[in-house]
Design an enzyme around this catalytic site. Structure first.
Site, PDB file in Angstrom:
ATOM      1  N   ASP A  16       7.186  15.393 -16.484  1.00 31.92           N
ATOM      2  CA  ASP A  16       5.952  15.613 -17.227  1.00 31.92           C
ATOM      3  C   ASP A  16       5.040  14.417 -16.987  1.00 31.92           C
ATOM      4  OD1 ASP A  16       4.098  16.710 -19.002  1.00 31.92           O
ATOM      5  OD2 ASP A  16       4.894  15.540 -20.670  1.00 31.92           O
TER       6      ASP A  16
ATOM      7  N   HIS B  32      -4.513  13.010 -18.049  1.00 27.98           N
ATOM      8  CA  HIS B  32      -5.761  12.275 -17.911  1.00 27.98           C
ATOM      9  C   HIS B  32      -6.026  11.896 -16.452  1.00 27.98           C
ATOM     10  CE1 HIS B  32      -4.280  11.910 -21.986  1.00 27.98           C
ATOM     11  NE2 HIS B  32      -5.469  11.499 -22.395  1.00 27.98           N
TER      12      HIS B  32
ATOM     13  N   SER C 232     -16.155 -27.934   8.369  1.00 26.88           N
ATOM     14  CA  SER C 232     -16.809 -27.930   9.676  1.00 26.88           C
ATOM     15  C   SER C 232     -17.068 -29.352  10.170  1.00 26.88           C
ATOM     16  CB  SER C 232     -18.125 -27.152   9.605  1.00 26.88           C
ATOM     17  OG  SER C 232     -17.872 -25.784   9.349  1.00 26.88           O
TER      18      SER C 232
ATOM     19  N   SER D 114     -11.969 -18.607   4.407  1.00 25.12           N
ATOM     20  CA  SER D 114     -10.760 -17.769   4.360  1.00 25.12           C
ATOM     21  C   SER D 114     -10.100 -17.844   2.981  1.00 25.12           C
ATOM     22  CB  SER D 114      -9.778 -18.161   5.470  1.00 25.12           C
ATOM     23  OG  SER D 114      -9.634 -19.557   5.607  1.00 25.12           O
TER      24      SER D 114
END
Length: 603
Positions: free
Chosen positions: A84, A88, A447, A514
């Site tokens: 069962d 919803h 960087s 990342s």
């Protein structure tokens, strides 16, 4: 003789009387112990049938996350497992769990309301999950005066819906769950109905497949107790096997002959679907868990790219490009959804454009695997066509896939062998390939430090190339934004470029935020062992905000820049990076020296 085991799923909208109908079925079929029956009697002494099997309300009261409520019961004709599921829409994943193994679906419709959007949604899921036998229970007929015209109208409407969905075996029965009419006992209130009761139909409907498929048995265990016995254990999912039969071992494609069929009670002369056995072969082959033993004259195919319906079951969305563990039967590989073709509106069946799938969404997707899997379309075999996706960080099942077919490129695109390989290219450059992956918040100095390292290596005569996150977005990744899905795809593309450059013998420096641990892990796994160095440029948020060289944090705080890492988009800090740079304590030059010293022996 053992009675058949039948798996049922009940589907119905809220307040259609599903719990009452199931409770009445269990009660009238004699499947309720006296002590349980006594516990559900009301003050008037009458039983409240809805309380016999109302898993939703019971679990809500206890604050438990809803899953699937199961009930085993037996009648004179058969054994049943009844599942069962909540009606919803937000519990789509629960219904999928139950329907994936069901033989029969009982679709409940309130006679006063007729077909509802929920009816269409449940029926679509029943069809998608391969349940072909549907019992339409038109409930609460006592509240519409046992109207035959109304029943016939609902049955006709549902059969039209079923035909649209490919459901060809539909039986409609008028019932009253509260009064028990046509549940177990035949009703005197409906002289116009001469068909079976609900239980009669469940006990007598034919579950046999029209054309049993060829032999298939996934290998779950390899028995090697001694040198004289080598057996392959598993559960047969289709077909019959006998000693002397010719089998093919997949995916290797080697042929073998069955020697013995070993079971708990001794050797068998044949075995069929549902039986767990151990097969020995006349040939000594390398067979492992996850392989498939199949009829040699009708083997399934293997592929590493598929179209599949994917049902998403996790709170976190599906992100194309992210690597997941993919499990099909006893075989496990790594794979990713490369493309969401569309999402399905399960009430209208309308295809909708989608970049991701959210909890309970169903989408038609393309999957790419790192290794081939032996499969059959889900419409042919639930066992060989149904797979699950597992999150590699949490080990939780996050999605279910139903394979439609293999993509043509899976068979047509082959790896081309090259005479000049990565080892030769690296040797020509007199260095070892390496990928230096700089990760950290925007403004941490990734960087700047990576550029200094690149200059030092270049000055030392090394062959290098730097992939800066911003620079790559001007070309290769100019079509990507900054949603989670776009960030995953951004890192996937950068990873593939870095891998190609490493194959060319280069030392590759990648500077990219990342933000997700899953993609950094994926990047490491795509490189050769030992050729990936994760460098965490660690700077606290307050430090990078104070720097704010590009003015991005100021825009993000003002609401002019959304999905900005560290503000309204998460950054998952590396737990165990290869190199950690304290960007608040070290100058870029000092960080460069530390990195050069750490990688000196690796290049």
């Amino acid at each position: 003789m053992a009675r058949d085991l039948v798996r049922l799923i009940t589907c119905g909208s809220v307040d259609d009387g599903k719990s009452t109908l199931i409770g009445r079925l269990l009660h009238d079929a004699g499947a309720v112990p006296d002590d349980q029956l006594a516990a559900i009697r009301t003050a008037s002494g009458e039983p409240d049938f809805s309380r016999l099997f109302d898993g939703l309300d019971a679990e809500r009261e206890q604050g438990i996350t809803i899953d699937v409520a199961y009930r085993h019961f037996e009648t004179a004709g058969r054994r049943f497992i009844l599942a069962d599921t909540p009606g919803h829409p937000q519990y789509t994943r629960n219904m999928v769990t139950a329907a994936s193994t069901a033989d029969i679906a009982i679709v409940l419709v309130d006679a006063r309301k007729g077909l509802l959007p929920q009816t269409r949604r449940h029926s679509y899921l029943v069809s998608l999950l391969g349940v072909r036998r549907v019992l339409l229970a038109v409930n609460k007929m006592d509240l519409v005066g046992w109207s035959q015209d109304l029943f016939d109208e609902i049955a006709t409407d549902y059969r039209a819906l079923a035909a649209e969905l490919g459901l060809t075996e539909v039986t409609a029965i008028p019932v009253s769950g509260l009064e028990g009419d046509n549940v177990v006992a035949r009703s005197a209130n409906q002289p116009w109905y001469d068909g079976p009761t609900l239980l009669e139909w469940l006990e007598t409907t034919d579950l046999a497949e029209a054309e049993p498929g060829p032999f298939r048995m996934p290998v779950q265990w390899v028995n090697r107790p001694d040198a004289d016995f080598r057996g392959y254990a598993g559960r047969i999912i289709s077909g019959i096997v006998r000693p002397g039969d010719a089998l093919r071992v997949l995916p290797s494609g080697r042929d073998a002959t069955v020697d013995r069929i070993v079971a708990m009670g001794g050797d068998l002369t044949e075995a069929g679907p549902g039986q767990s056995v151990t097969l020995t072969l006349t040939d000594h082959l390398d067979v492992s868990r996850g392989d498939l033993l199949a009829a040699a004259d009708a083997p399934p195919e293997a592929a590493d790219q598929f179209e599949a319906h994917v049902v998403w079951m996790a709170d976190a969305p599906l992100l194309p490009g992210r690597a997941y563990v993919v499990k099909l039967g006893s075989a496990t590989v790594t794979g990713q959804v490369t493309d969401i073709r569309h999402k399905v509106n399960v009430e209208t069946l309308e295809p909708l454009a989608a970049r991701t799938l959210e909890l309970n969404d169903i989408g038609v997707c393309h999957l790419h695997l790192d290794a081939p899997l032996v499969f059959e379309p889900y419409s042919v075999s639930r066992d060989l066509g149904g797979l699950i996706l597992i999150d590699r960080q949490t080990n939780e099942t996050v999605g279910a896939g139903l394979i439609n077919f293999a993509l043509r490129r899976s068979a047509n695109v082959q790896w081309q062998a090259l005479d000049v390989g990565r080892a030769e290219r690296a040797a020509l450059k007199r260095q070892k390939p390496l990928v230096l992956w700089f990760t950290g918040l925007s403004g941490a100095g990734k960087s700047t430090i990576a550029n200094l390292v690149d200059k030092r290596l270049f000055a030392d005569g090394r062959h290098t190339f730097m992939l800066d996150g911003d620079n790559v977005r001007h070309g290769l990744n100019q079509d990507l934004g900054f949603t989670d899905a776009d960030r995953v795809e951004n890192i996937r593309r950068i990873t593939e470029v870095a891998r190609l450059m490493a194959d060319a013998g280069l030392i590759v420096l990648v500077s990219a935020i990342s933000p997700f641990a899953a993609e950094r892990r994926m990047a490491r796994e795509r490189m050769a062992p030992g050729e990936f160095v994760e460098i965490f440029v660690d700077a606290p948020l307050e430090v990078v905000e104070a720097r704010d060289v590009k003015g991005l944090y100021r825009k993000a705080r003002a609401g002019d820049l959304t999905n900005f890492t560290g503000i309204d988009s998460p950054y998952e800090r590396p737990g165990n990076p290869d190199i950690r740079i304290d960007a608040a304590a070290l100058t870029p030059e000092q960080a460069c020296e530390r990195i050069i010293e750490a990688i000196r022996d690796r290049i």
